[in-house]
Scaffold this motif. Structure first.
Motif, PDB file in Angstrom:
ATOM      1  N   GLY A  63       0.820  -1.201   0.000  1.00 16.60           N
ATOM      2  CA  GLY A  63       0.000   0.000   0.000  1.00 16.60           C
ATOM      3  C   GLY A  63       0.849   1.243   0.000  1.00 16.60           C
ATOM      4  O   GLY A  63       2.069   1.183  -0.200  1.00 16.60           O
ATOM      5  N   LEU A  64       0.189   2.367   0.240  1.00 18.55           N
ATOM      6  CA  LEU A  64       0.856   3.660   0.310  1.00 18.55           C
ATOM      7  C   LEU A  64       1.100   4.017   1.767  1.00 18.55           C
ATOM      8  O   LEU A  64       0.173   3.962   2.590  1.00 18.55           O
ATOM      9  N   VAL A  65       2.326   4.395   2.080  1.00 20.20           N
ATOM     10  CA  VAL A  65       2.675   4.751   3.459  1.00 20.20           C
ATOM     11  C   VAL A  65       3.638   5.935   3.420  1.00 20.20           C
ATOM     12  O   VAL A  65       4.416   6.088   2.469  1.00 20.20           O
ATOM     13  N   GLN A  66       3.577   6.755   4.432  1.00 20.32           N
ATOM     14  CA  GLN A  66       4.480   7.903   4.514  1.00 20.32           C
ATOM     15  C   GLN A  66       5.867   7.463   4.981  1.00 20.32           C
ATOM     16  O   GLN A  66       6.002   6.444   5.671  1.00 20.32           O
ATOM     17  N   PRO A  67       6.879   8.227   4.628  1.00 14.84           N
ATOM     18  CA  PRO A  67       8.224   7.917   5.130  1.00 14.84           C
ATOM     19  C   PRO A  67       8.229   7.828   6.655  1.00 14.84           C
ATOM     20  O   PRO A  67       7.588   8.639   7.337  1.00 14.84           O
ATOM     21  N   GLY A  68       8.926   6.830   7.152  1.00 11.87           N
ATOM     22  CA  GLY A  68       8.952   6.574   8.588  1.00 11.87           C
ATOM     23  C   GLY A  68       7.857   5.644   9.062  1.00 11.87           C
ATOM     24  O   GLY A  68       7.873   5.210  10.222  1.00 11.87           O
ATOM     25  N   GLY A  69       6.925   5.322   8.188  1.00 11.31           N
ATOM     26  CA  GLY A  69       5.817   4.464   8.558  1.00 11.31           C
ATOM     27  C   GLY A  69       6.156   2.989   8.487  1.00 11.31           C
ATOM     28  O   GLY A  69       7.303   2.597   8.226  1.00 11.31           O
ATOM     29  N   SER A  70       5.130   2.161   8.691  1.00 12.87           N
ATOM     30  CA  SER A  70       5.307   0.710   8.745  1.00 12.87           C
ATOM     31  C   SER A  70       4.248   0.006   7.909  1.00 12.87           C
ATOM     32  O   SER A  70       3.146   0.520   7.718  1.00 12.87           O
ATOM     33  N   LEU A  71       4.615  -1.160   7.431  1.00 14.15           N
ATOM     34  CA  LEU A  71       3.687  -2.056   6.745  1.00 14.15           C
ATOM     35  C   LEU A  71       4.079  -3.487   7.086  1.00 14.15           C
ATOM     36  O   LEU A  71       5.252  -3.759   7.369  1.00 14.15           O
ATOM     37  N   ARG A  72       3.100  -4.385   7.021  1.00 15.49           N
ATOM     38  CA  ARG A  72       3.403  -5.805   7.158  1.00 15.49           C
ATOM     39  C   ARG A  72       2.874  -6.539   5.935  1.00 15.49           C
ATOM     40  O   ARG A  72       1.676  -6.504   5.652  1.00 15.49           O
ATOM     41  N   LEU A  73       3.766  -7.194   5.250  1.00 13.88           N
ATOM     42  CA  LEU A  73       3.396  -8.012   4.106  1.00 13.88           C
ATOM     43  C   LEU A  73       3.190  -9.452   4.552  1.00 13.88           C
ATOM     44  O   LEU A  73       3.863  -9.931   5.472  1.00 13.88           O
ATOM     45  N   SER A  74       2.265 -10.124   3.889  1.00 15.49           N
ATOM     46  CA  SER A  74       2.001 -11.537   4.170  1.00 15.49           C
ATOM     47  C   SER A  74       2.061 -12.322   2.878  1.00 15.49           C
ATOM     48  O   SER A  74       1.762 -11.799   1.801  1.00 15.49           O
ATOM     49  N   CYS A  75       2.429 -13.578   3.003  1.00 13.32           N
ATOM     50  CA  CYS A  75       2.475 -14.482   1.852  1.00 13.32           C
ATOM     51  C   CYS A  75       2.008 -15.849   2.328  1.00 13.32           C
ATOM     52  O   CYS A  75       2.619 -16.434   3.220  1.00 13.32           O
ATOM     53  N   VAL A  76       0.958 -16.348   1.732  1.00 14.33           N
ATOM     54  CA  VAL A  76       0.381 -17.631   2.138  1.00 14.33           C
ATOM     55  C   VAL A  76       0.407 -18.595   0.963  1.00 14.33           C
ATOM     56  O   VAL A  76       0.286 -18.182  -0.203  1.00 14.33           O
ATOM     57  N   GLY A  77       0.585 -19.859   1.266  1.00 16.05           N
ATOM     58  CA  GLY A  77       0.626 -20.862   0.218  1.00 16.05           C
ATOM     59  C   GLY A  77       0.350 -22.247   0.745  1.00 16.05           C
ATOM     60  O   GLY A  77       0.079 -22.428   1.939  1.00 16.05           O
ATOM     61  N   PRO A  78       0.428 -23.249  -0.103  1.00 17.87           N
ATOM     62  CA  PRO A  78       0.148 -24.625   0.313  1.00 17.87           C
ATOM     63  C   PRO A  78       1.200 -25.153   1.279  1.00 17.87           C
ATOM     64  O   PRO A  78       2.374 -24.793   1.199  1.00 17.87           O
ATOM     65  N   SER A  79       0.766 -26.048   2.149  1.00 14.40           N
ATOM     66  CA  SER A  79       1.685 -26.589   3.152  1.00 14.40           C
ATOM     67  C   SER A  79       2.827 -27.371   2.519  1.00 14.40           C
ATOM     68  O   SER A  79       3.939 -27.382   3.051  1.00 14.40           O
ATOM     69  N   TYR A  80       2.582 -28.013   1.389  1.00 12.26           N
ATOM     70  CA  TYR A  80       3.640 -28.828   0.792  1.00 12.26           C
ATOM     71  C   TYR A  80       4.785 -27.960   0.289  1.00 12.26           C
ATOM     72  O   TYR A  80       5.917 -28.429   0.160  1.00 12.26           O
ATOM     73  N   ILE A  81       4.498 -26.704   0.008  1.00 14.53           N
ATOM     74  CA  ILE A  81       5.558 -25.780  -0.399  1.00 14.53           C
ATOM     75  C   ILE A  81       6.303 -25.275   0.835  1.00 14.53           C
ATOM     76  O   ILE A  81       7.541 -25.290   0.893  1.00 14.53           O
ATOM     77  N   PHE A  82       5.567 -24.840   1.843  1.00 19.26           N
ATOM     78  CA  PHE A  82       6.202 -24.280   3.025  1.00 19.26           C
ATOM     79  C   PHE A  82       7.062 -25.306   3.746  1.00 19.26           C
ATOM     80  O   PHE A  82       8.089 -24.971   4.324  1.00 19.26           O
ATOM     81  N   SER A  83       6.653 -26.560   3.724  1.00 16.46           N
ATOM     82  CA  SER A  83       7.355 -27.579   4.507  1.00 16.46           C
ATOM     83  C   SER A  83       8.737 -27.906   3.954  1.00 16.46           C
ATOM     84  O   SER A  83       9.569 -28.459   4.675  1.00 16.46           O
ATOM     85  N   ILE A  84       8.990 -27.580   2.696  1.00 15.83           N
ATOM     86  CA  ILE A  84      10.271 -27.963   2.097  1.00 15.83           C
ATOM     87  C   ILE A  84      11.089 -26.770   1.630  1.00 15.83           C
ATOM     88  O   ILE A  84      12.128 -26.937   0.987  1.00 15.83           O
ATOM     89  N   SER A  85      10.626 -25.553   1.930  1.00 14.42           N
ATOM     90  CA  SER A  85      11.244 -24.384   1.307  1.00 14.42           C
ATOM     91  C   SER A  85      11.837 -23.402   2.290  1.00 14.42           C
ATOM     92  O   SER A  85      11.292 -23.191   3.387  1.00 14.42           O
ATOM     93  N   ASP A  86      12.930 -22.782   1.848  1.00 16.57           N
ATOM     94  CA  ASP A  86      13.360 -21.533   2.451  1.00 16.57           C
ATOM     95  C   ASP A  86      12.463 -20.448   1.847  1.00 16.57           C
ATOM     96  O   ASP A  86      12.105 -20.503   0.673  1.00 16.57           O
TER      97      ASP A  86
END
Length: 118
Positions: A9-32
């Motif tokens: 999104g749009l944020v002012q300098p000095g601000g904060s954001l949190r990004l998320s990434c979701v996917g299948p368990s078979y990917i997360f279990s074997i991946s960096d």
């Protein structure tokens, strides 16, 4: 698309954001898990990495401002971004990389746009 990124999104300098990434368990279990970013006219760069054991690595440009974490129960990786600067503006991509586990596979999310501007 195997990975779904959100939170930009749009944020002012000095601000904060949190990004998320979701996917299948078979990917997360074997991946960096990685977050990359690409600004207009620039090459994609690796921003942060978290391996299965929890160790993390950061680009010098974001060290001490960004934090990567993963929630295996939710198959989600996060990028907490604080003290944002205009030069952090980019499309951010999450990436799962299984090659360190001997599986020659990578997966990418669709990208989420971060704009830091006053």
């Amino acid at each position: 698309v195997q990975l779904q990124a959100s939170g930009g999104g749009l944020v002012q300098p000095g601000g904060s954001l949190r990004l998320s990434c979701v996917g299948p368990s078979y990917i997360f279990s074997i991946s960096d898990m990685n977050w990359h970013r690409q600004a207009p006219g620039k090459q994609r760069e690796l921003v942060a990495t978290i391996v299965a054991g929890g160790s993390t690595v950061y680009a010098d440009s974001v060290k001490d401002r960004f934090t990567i974490s993963r929630d295996s129960a939710k198959n989600t990786v996060y990028l907490e971004m604080n003290s944002l600067k205009p030069e952090d503006s980019a499309v951010y991509y999450c990436n799962a990389d299984a090659r360190s586990r001997g599986v020659d596979k990578q997966w990418w999310g669709q990208g989420t746009l971060v704009t830091v501007s006053s």
